[in-house]
Design an enzyme around this catalytic site. Structure first.
Site, PDB file in Angstrom:
ATOM      1  N   ASP A 143      -2.997  -1.278 -13.280  1.00  0.00           N
ATOM      2  CA  ASP A 143      -2.526  -1.418 -11.462  1.00  0.00           C
ATOM      3  C   ASP A 143      -3.545  -1.998 -10.753  1.00  0.00           C
ATOM      4  O   ASP A 143      -4.690  -2.121 -10.566  1.00  0.00           O
ATOM      5  CB  ASP A 143      -3.117   0.404 -11.576  1.00  0.00           C
ATOM      6  CG  ASP A 143      -2.821   1.028 -10.770  1.00  0.00           C
ATOM      7  OD1 ASP A 143      -1.576   0.314  -9.750  1.00  0.00           O
ATOM      8  OD2 ASP A 143      -3.461   1.744 -10.054  1.00  0.00           O
ATOM      9  N   THR A 144      -3.091  -2.882  -9.443  1.00  0.00           N
ATOM     10  CA  THR A 144      -3.757  -4.031  -9.278  1.00  0.00           C
ATOM     11  C   THR A 144      -3.172  -3.156  -7.421  1.00  0.00           C
ATOM     12  O   THR A 144      -2.439  -2.440  -6.866  1.00  0.00           O
ATOM     13  CB  THR A 144      -3.058  -5.035  -9.500  1.00  0.00           C
ATOM     14  OG1 THR A 144      -1.186  -4.940  -8.953  1.00  0.00           O
ATOM     15  CG2 THR A 144      -3.229  -5.527 -10.503  1.00  0.00           C
ATOM     16  N   SER A 195     -34.846 -31.583  15.832  1.00  0.00           N
ATOM     17  CA  SER A 195     -35.887 -31.631  15.513  1.00  0.00           C
ATOM     18  C   SER A 195     -36.550 -32.792  15.692  1.00  0.00           C
ATOM     19  O   SER A 195     -38.268 -32.375  15.040  1.00  0.00           O
ATOM     20  CB  SER A 195     -35.934 -30.958  14.208  1.00  0.00           C
ATOM     21  OG  SER A 195     -34.810 -31.967  13.119  1.00  0.00           O
ATOM     22  N   SER A 240      -0.859   4.187  -8.401  1.00  0.00           N
ATOM     23  CA  SER A 240      -1.194   4.642  -9.092  1.00  0.00           C
ATOM     24  C   SER A 240      -0.464   5.655  -9.641  1.00  0.00           C
ATOM     25  O   SER A 240      -0.396   6.456 -11.412  1.00  0.00           O
ATOM     26  CB  SER A 240      -2.723   4.709  -8.245  1.00  0.00           C
ATOM     27  OG  SER A 240      -3.602   3.957  -8.696  1.00  0.00           O
ATOM     28  N   VAL A 290       0.808  -1.532  -0.037  1.00  0.00           N
ATOM     29  CA  VAL A 290      -0.310   0.328   0.074  1.00  0.00           C
ATOM     30  C   VAL A 290       0.720   1.636  -0.519  1.00  0.00           C
ATOM     31  O   VAL A 290       1.906   1.234   0.337  1.00  0.00           O
ATOM     32  CB  VAL A 290      -1.027  -0.138   1.480  1.00  0.00           C
ATOM     33  CG1 VAL A 290      -1.991   1.796   1.626  1.00  0.00           C
ATOM     34  CG2 VAL A 290      -2.161  -0.819   1.389  1.00  0.00           C
ATOM     35  N   SER A 333     -26.345 -32.156   8.982  1.00  0.00           N
ATOM     36  CA  SER A 333     -25.834 -31.813   7.608  1.00  0.00           C
ATOM     37  C   SER A 333     -26.488 -29.826   7.487  1.00  0.00           C
ATOM     38  O   SER A 333     -27.474 -29.539   6.441  1.00  0.00           O
ATOM     39  CB  SER A 333     -27.184 -32.915   6.815  1.00  0.00           C
ATOM     40  OG  SER A 333     -28.223 -32.233   6.992  1.00  0.00           O
TER      41      SER A 333
END
Length: 639
Positions: free
Chosen positions: A118-119, A480, A46, A41, A550
């Site tokens: 640009d990553t 249940s 950029s 960062v 499940s």
């Protein structure tokens, strides 16, 4: 308008048109380089791309005006205009001053055309960096001269290496903020070079730059007289990269769709990924392995005698072969491998951790199959490159695991052919990408273990019992009423002369699954194993009755996919959590509330109710006997 003025306008338009044509002609034959900028960062990615656009004169006057206005808003102007704003297109990016999405930009110099991605630098957006690297020839790794090599620097470098990027430019940025100190630059280069060599990155070019001031970006800077190398743009202009399509390799064409414009034409359309193919050439269709001969190579502009890598074509064959989307047509004497088990490298991209045993969609080329992952063999520490033990992979983790698919797929090792060796995994419920992967090799087990032909078929077993096999799957919270109703259903079916067998969750954990706990991963494996047993019971012609909490929808979808169409019946035994706790004869909820029973469904582990069950039973409003009668009627409707 006078005639003279009109002629002048026409002449001006003609000259402009000629200039445009000349410009297009000039750039048409230039080579194209794709590269990414990455790093941690605020390393200036950029800003660097903004500088490249600015120096290549690809910014219009209205963009410059907007740049000036935005720069004033954030407190810079003139020569110090915030060039990063040229690239940061999202509102959130401009507000936060960070890159979030992958931004693609085009620019050109006298020698070459460029597409740059640009990553993002933030760790949480590492998956976006993988996207950018997947098509890149070069990675420009930026390092802030004040901070040196960071964890994210190493992570991005390692990911670039995994994705097949072999050319690395180490751009040590913000040299102006350290007084263009050569010792600082040399120390960063030495540290990075040691790391790069440990991950087999040998083509590394280091450049001291200031993206904001333009030092060593377009041309050598007087501020670094000690630096004798090229500036960044000349380096990018000189990088030698191969053609995106290998014409000399063996012929490969993943089939995208079957072209049937009329009853007398059947062709297979796709992009030739490598090699070439001619009319009359023998080819092999994979994964079936059947062979045929090329009859025609059809394009929009007419038939070809030979198709080359990079061309989109429709191939017709001399024989009517079974071939569909996802198959690969290849050279008959040099075809890729086929398998259903692999060792893979994974980059995990989802917020939720990987669950071994959970089914995911795997997309590789034009093929889409169901895949499950075993527990990782190890996870890679990007700082030390150590292989660390791991039971799962979390966001941005990189690890190696075994993976199996529900049917054989056509593949090549990623290092040989990224098109048939790179894949993505997608969540079956949301269709979001959860991982990017690279196939290493097929497992020997996949090559040596084959299906044994059995002469007494499942249909024969079912006919002997005069019934259609089924899996009746009861799901619901603990308490249940699943087991109670399932037991009554088995008794009714048995009394009617039906051949059935009850699989109960608690009973299974005393034997087959006694090695499993109650973590999410263990719950997934518990259901996978029971599903395999239930499938064997249906192969024997039985009605399998299964009562399991499940809790996850993904595994219940997996169960339905495992069975033959129409043979899976999902029963949601529904009740409120309060009522389930009131019925808690085993005292499990009380233990969970007291913190003595972790990972208990409904308390500190989620339950995902079925979205579309075949039947929902409200056990507050319905007695177990009435519920069982309703379920038996449903089972026997389709005999």
């Amino acid at each position: 308008m006078t005639e003279d003025v009109r002629n002048s306008v026409y002449e001006a338009d003609r000259l402009i048109a000629e200039d445009i044509d000349a410009y297009l002609e000039q750039h048409q034959h230039k080579s194209l380089l794709r590269f990414i900028t990455c790093g941690s960062v605020d390393d200036g990615k950029s800003t660097l791309i903004g500088r490249l656009l600015y120096d290549s004169k690809l910014i219009f006057e209205d963009q410059l005006a907007e740049l000036e206005a935005d720069s004033k808003r954030v407190g810079t102007q003139g020569q110090d205009s915030d060039l990063a704003l040229l690239v940061d297109g999202l509102v959130a990016e401009r507000e936060q001053g960070i890159t979030i999405d992958v931004a693609y930009r085009f620019f050109a110099t006298e020698k070459r055309k460029f597409i740059v991605a640009d990553t993002p630098g933030h760790e949480q957006y590492t998956r976006n960096m993988v996207t950018g690297a997947s098509t890149a020839d070069v990675a420009v790794i930026l390092v802030d001269a004040r901070k040196g090599v960071l964890t994210q620097t190493r992570r991005h470098s390692y990911l670039a290496q995994l994705m097949g990027v072999r050319h690395i430019v180490l751009a040590v940025n913000k040299m102006d903020l350290v007084g263009y100190n050569r010792a600082i630059f040399d120390a960063i280069v030495a540290e990075y070079t040691e790391f790069a060599e440990s991950i087999d990155l040998t083509d590394v070019t280091a450049i001291p730059i200031s993206a904001l001031a333009g030092d060593n970006v377009a041309a050598r800077s007087d501020n670094t007289p000690w630096y004798e190398g090229l500036a960044l743009i000349p380096v990018l202009e000189s990088v030698q990269v191969g053609d995106a399509f290998d014409h000399g390799a063996a012929f490969r064409m993943p089939v995208q769709w079957v072209n049937r414009p009329s009853h007398d034409f059947r062709g297979f359309a796709g992009l030739i990924a490598s090699g070439s193919v001619g009319v009359g050439d023998p080819v092999r269709i994979l994964p079936s392995g059947r062979t045929s001969t090329v009859a025609r190579i059809v394009t929009f502009d007419g038939d070809l005698d030979r198709g080359l890598a990079g061309q989109s074509v429709t191939i017709t064959l001399t024989e009517e072969e079974d071939c569909s989307r996802g198959d690969v047509i290849a050279a008959a004497d040099d075809s890729p491998a086929v398998s259903d088990g692999f060792e893979v490298m994974l980059v995990w991209m989802a917020e939720e951790p990987m669950l071994p045993g959970r089914p995911y969609w795997l997309k590789i080329g034009t093929q889409t199959v169901t895949a499950t992952i075993q527990s990782p063999k190890y996870q890679v520490d990007v700082n030390t490159m150590e292989q660390q033990p791991a039971k799962t992979l979390s966001l941005n983790a990189i690890g190696v695991a075994n993976l199996s698919t529900d049917r054989s797929i056509v593949f090549e090792p990623y290092r040989k052919d990224p098109a048939l060796g790179g894949f993505v995994l997608m969540d079956k419920l949301t269709n979001t990408t959860v991982a990017a992967g690279m196939l290493h090799f097929a497992l020997r087990r996949a090559e040596n273990v084959h299906w044994q032909a059995i002469e007494v078929s499942r249909d024969a077993h079912a006919q002997q019992k005069n019934q259609r096999p089924k899996v009746v799957w009861f799901t619901g919270l603990s308490g249940s009423g699943k087991s109670t109703i399932a037991n009554l259903v088995e008794k009714r079916l048995h009394a009617l002369g039906k051949h059935c067998f009850l699989l109960d969750g608690d009973n299974i954990r005393h034997g087959l699954n006694k090695d499993l706990g109650f973590t999410d991963a263990d719950r997934v494996e518990n259901i996978r194993r029971v599903g395999e047993v239930a499938k064997l019971l249906t192969d024997a012609g039985l009605i399998a009755i299964a009562a399991f909490i499940s809790p996850f929808e993904a595994e219940r979808i997996m169960l339905r996919d495992m069975m033959e169409p129409g043979e899976f019946v999902e029963i949601h035994v529904d009740t409120t959590l309060a009522e389930a706790e009131r019925r808690d004869v085993k005292g499990l909820y009380a233990k969970a509330r007291a913190g003595k029973l972790p990972n208990f469904t409904g308390v500190d582990s989620p339950y995902e109710p079925p979205a579309n069950p075949d039947l929902r039973i409200d056990t507050i409003a319905t007695t177990p006997e009435d519920a069982a009668a309703t379920i038996v009627d449903l089972i026997l409707q389709d005999r």
